[in-house]
Design a protein around this motif. Structure first.
Motif, PDB file in Angstrom:
ATOM      1  N   TRP A 158      -5.035  -2.007   6.671  1.00 54.31           N
ATOM      2  CA  TRP A 158      -4.637  -1.140   7.788  1.00 54.31           C
ATOM      3  C   TRP A 158      -5.550   0.064   7.972  1.00 54.31           C
ATOM      4  O   TRP A 158      -6.031   0.324   9.057  1.00 54.31           O
ATOM      5  CB  TRP A 158      -3.181  -0.686   7.620  1.00 54.31           C
ATOM      6  CG  TRP A 158      -2.173  -1.757   7.909  1.00 54.31           C
ATOM      7  CD1 TRP A 158      -2.427  -3.072   8.213  1.00 54.31           C
ATOM      8  CD2 TRP A 158      -0.750  -1.612   7.914  1.00 54.31           C
ATOM      9  NE1 TRP A 158      -1.248  -3.743   8.389  1.00 54.31           N
ATOM     10  CE2 TRP A 158      -0.200  -2.879   8.219  1.00 54.31           C
ATOM     11  CE3 TRP A 158       0.104  -0.548   7.659  1.00 54.31           C
ATOM     12  CZ2 TRP A 158       1.164  -3.097   8.296  1.00 54.31           C
ATOM     13  CZ3 TRP A 158       1.470  -0.765   7.738  1.00 54.31           C
ATOM     14  CH2 TRP A 158       1.987  -2.020   8.060  1.00 54.31           C
ATOM     15  N   HIS A 159      -5.797   0.826   6.908  1.00 55.51           N
ATOM     16  CA  HIS A 159      -6.594   2.048   7.062  1.00 55.51           C
ATOM     17  C   HIS A 159      -7.699   2.172   6.025  1.00 55.51           C
ATOM     18  O   HIS A 159      -8.320   3.216   5.911  1.00 55.51           O
ATOM     19  CB  HIS A 159      -5.706   3.295   6.986  1.00 55.51           C
ATOM     20  CG  HIS A 159      -4.475   3.218   7.834  1.00 55.51           C
ATOM     21  ND1 HIS A 159      -3.235   2.924   7.319  1.00 55.51           N
ATOM     22  CD2 HIS A 159      -4.314   3.351   9.177  1.00 55.51           C
ATOM     23  CE1 HIS A 159      -2.345   2.893   8.307  1.00 55.51           C
ATOM     24  NE2 HIS A 159      -2.964   3.138   9.436  1.00 55.51           N
ATOM     25  N   GLY A 160      -7.897   1.108   5.246  1.00 55.88           N
ATOM     26  CA  GLY A 160      -9.072   1.061   4.388  1.00 55.88           C
ATOM     27  C   GLY A 160      -8.989   1.761   3.052  1.00 55.88           C
ATOM     28  O   GLY A 160     -10.012   1.882   2.376  1.00 55.88           O
ATOM     29  N   TRP A 161      -7.820   2.234   2.635  1.00 58.60           N
ATOM     30  CA  TRP A 161      -7.758   2.760   1.272  1.00 58.60           C
ATOM     31  C   TRP A 161      -8.171   1.640   0.332  1.00 58.60           C
ATOM     32  O   TRP A 161      -7.841   0.466   0.558  1.00 58.60           O
ATOM     33  CB  TRP A 161      -6.348   3.204   0.922  1.00 58.60           C
ATOM     34  CG  TRP A 161      -5.917   4.501   1.529  1.00 58.60           C
ATOM     35  CD1 TRP A 161      -6.449   5.119   2.613  1.00 58.60           C
ATOM     36  CD2 TRP A 161      -4.838   5.335   1.076  1.00 58.60           C
ATOM     37  NE1 TRP A 161      -5.764   6.283   2.877  1.00 58.60           N
ATOM     38  CE2 TRP A 161      -4.771   6.445   1.953  1.00 58.60           C
ATOM     39  CE3 TRP A 161      -3.919   5.242   0.040  1.00 58.60           C
ATOM     40  CZ2 TRP A 161      -3.825   7.452   1.794  1.00 58.60           C
ATOM     41  CZ3 TRP A 161      -2.971   6.251  -0.112  1.00 58.60           C
ATOM     42  CH2 TRP A 161      -2.944   7.347   0.744  1.00 58.60           C
ATOM     43  N   CYS A 209       0.843  -1.201   0.000  1.00 58.73           N
ATOM     44  CA  CYS A 209       0.000   0.000   0.000  1.00 58.73           C
ATOM     45  C   CYS A 209       0.881   1.256   0.000  1.00 58.73           C
ATOM     46  O   CYS A 209       1.806   1.365   0.815  1.00 58.73           O
ATOM     47  CB  CYS A 209      -0.905  -0.009   1.216  1.00 58.73           C
ATOM     48  SG  CYS A 209      -2.022   1.418   1.257  1.00 58.73           S
ATOM     49  N   CYS A 223      -7.237  -1.999   1.565  1.00 57.00           N
ATOM     50  CA  CYS A 223      -6.056  -2.149   2.416  1.00 57.00           C
ATOM     51  C   CYS A 223      -6.485  -2.531   3.836  1.00 57.00           C
ATOM     52  O   CYS A 223      -7.405  -1.923   4.402  1.00 57.00           O
ATOM     53  CB  CYS A 223      -5.274  -0.830   2.438  1.00 57.00           C
ATOM     54  SG  CYS A 223      -3.830  -0.912   3.509  1.00 57.00           S
ATOM     55  N   HIS A 251       0.146   4.092   1.084  1.00 56.07           N
ATOM     56  CA  HIS A 251      -0.106   4.963   2.242  1.00 56.07           C
ATOM     57  C   HIS A 251       0.957   4.754   3.312  1.00 56.07           C
ATOM     58  O   HIS A 251       1.791   5.599   3.553  1.00 56.07           O
ATOM     59  CB  HIS A 251      -1.519   4.708   2.793  1.00 56.07           C
ATOM     60  CG  HIS A 251      -1.858   5.542   3.989  1.00 56.07           C
ATOM     61  ND1 HIS A 251      -2.562   5.042   5.058  1.00 56.07           N
ATOM     62  CD2 HIS A 251      -1.562   6.828   4.291  1.00 56.07           C
ATOM     63  CE1 HIS A 251      -2.700   6.005   5.965  1.00 56.07           C
ATOM     64  NE2 HIS A 251      -2.106   7.094   5.520  1.00 56.07           N
ATOM     65  N   ARG A 252       0.966   3.590   3.935  1.00 57.72           N
ATOM     66  CA  ARG A 252       1.953   3.319   4.993  1.00 57.72           C
ATOM     67  C   ARG A 252       2.608   1.952   4.834  1.00 57.72           C
ATOM     68  O   ARG A 252       3.203   1.446   5.780  1.00 57.72           O
ATOM     69  CB  ARG A 252       1.286   3.389   6.368  1.00 57.72           C
ATOM     70  CG  ARG A 252       0.742   4.754   6.740  1.00 57.72           C
ATOM     71  CD  ARG A 252       1.778   5.613   7.446  1.00 57.72           C
ATOM     72  NE  ARG A 252       1.313   6.960   7.659  1.00 57.72           N
ATOM     73  CZ  ARG A 252       0.601   7.365   8.719  1.00 57.72           C
ATOM     74  NH1 ARG A 252       0.292   6.519   9.662  1.00 57.72           N
ATOM     75  NH2 ARG A 252       0.210   8.613   8.819  1.00 57.72           N
ATOM     76  N   GLY A 253       2.447   1.334   3.672  1.00 55.70           N
ATOM     77  CA  GLY A 253       3.201   0.119   3.397  1.00 55.70           C
ATOM     78  C   GLY A 253       2.566  -1.185   3.831  1.00 55.70           C
ATOM     79  O   GLY A 253       3.265  -2.197   3.963  1.00 55.70           O
ATOM     80  N   ALA A 254       1.275  -1.200   4.017  1.00 57.97           N
ATOM     81  CA  ALA A 254       0.608  -2.446   4.420  1.00 57.97           C
ATOM     82  C   ALA A 254       0.685  -3.493   3.304  1.00 57.97           C
ATOM     83  O   ALA A 254       0.698  -3.149   2.119  1.00 57.97           O
ATOM     84  CB  ALA A 254      -0.863  -2.186   4.745  1.00 57.97           C
TER      85      ALA A 254
HETATM   86  S1  FES Z   1      -1.340   1.457   4.900  1.00 58.64           S
HETATM   87 FE1  FES Z   1      -2.900   1.132   3.442  1.00 58.64          FE
HETATM   88  S2  FES Z   1      -4.450   2.552   3.938  1.00 58.64           S
HETATM   89 FE2  FES Z   1      -2.838   2.937   5.364  1.00 58.64          FE
END
Ligand code: FES
Length: 101
Positions: free
Chosen positions: A67-70, A46, A65, A48-51
């Protein structure tokens, strides 16, 4: 026997919308998704933060995703304007999902 580095996973069992983790021949993380009778290969991390996106799920044609739903359209990789992950061309040969080179 020659090893084909473009083989990602078995095609069987991908139709349930559960993402499957894979790596390309250079070790990059990818995710394989079966959705609506088609198979899609997208980047596995991801932006965003690498999930690990292979731990996410599919909803409304998007890979979500964990982790945070993107969410990323499984066909285009798009999340929002200017934010997307790459989609990689693939084919199924002898029951295996392969990256097209
Ligand atoms: S790591 Fe994917 S939405 Fe935050």
């Amino acid at each position: 026997m020659m090893v084909d580095g473009n083989v990602l996973c078995d095609a069987a069992g991908l139709d349930d919308g559960k993402p499957v983790a894979a790596k390309d021949s250079e070790g990059r993380d990818l995710v394989v998704v079966g959705h609506a009778g088609r198979i899609h290969v997208l980047d596995g991390v991801c932006p965003h933060r690498g999930a690990p996106l292979a731990e996410g799920w599919v909803a409304d044609g998007c890979l979500v995703c964990p982790w945070h739903g993107w969410s990323f359209d499984v066909k285009t990789g798009k999340h929002a304007p200017g934010v997307a992950i790459s989609v990689h061309a693939c084919s199924v040969v002898d029951g295996k999902v392969r990256l097209k080179s």
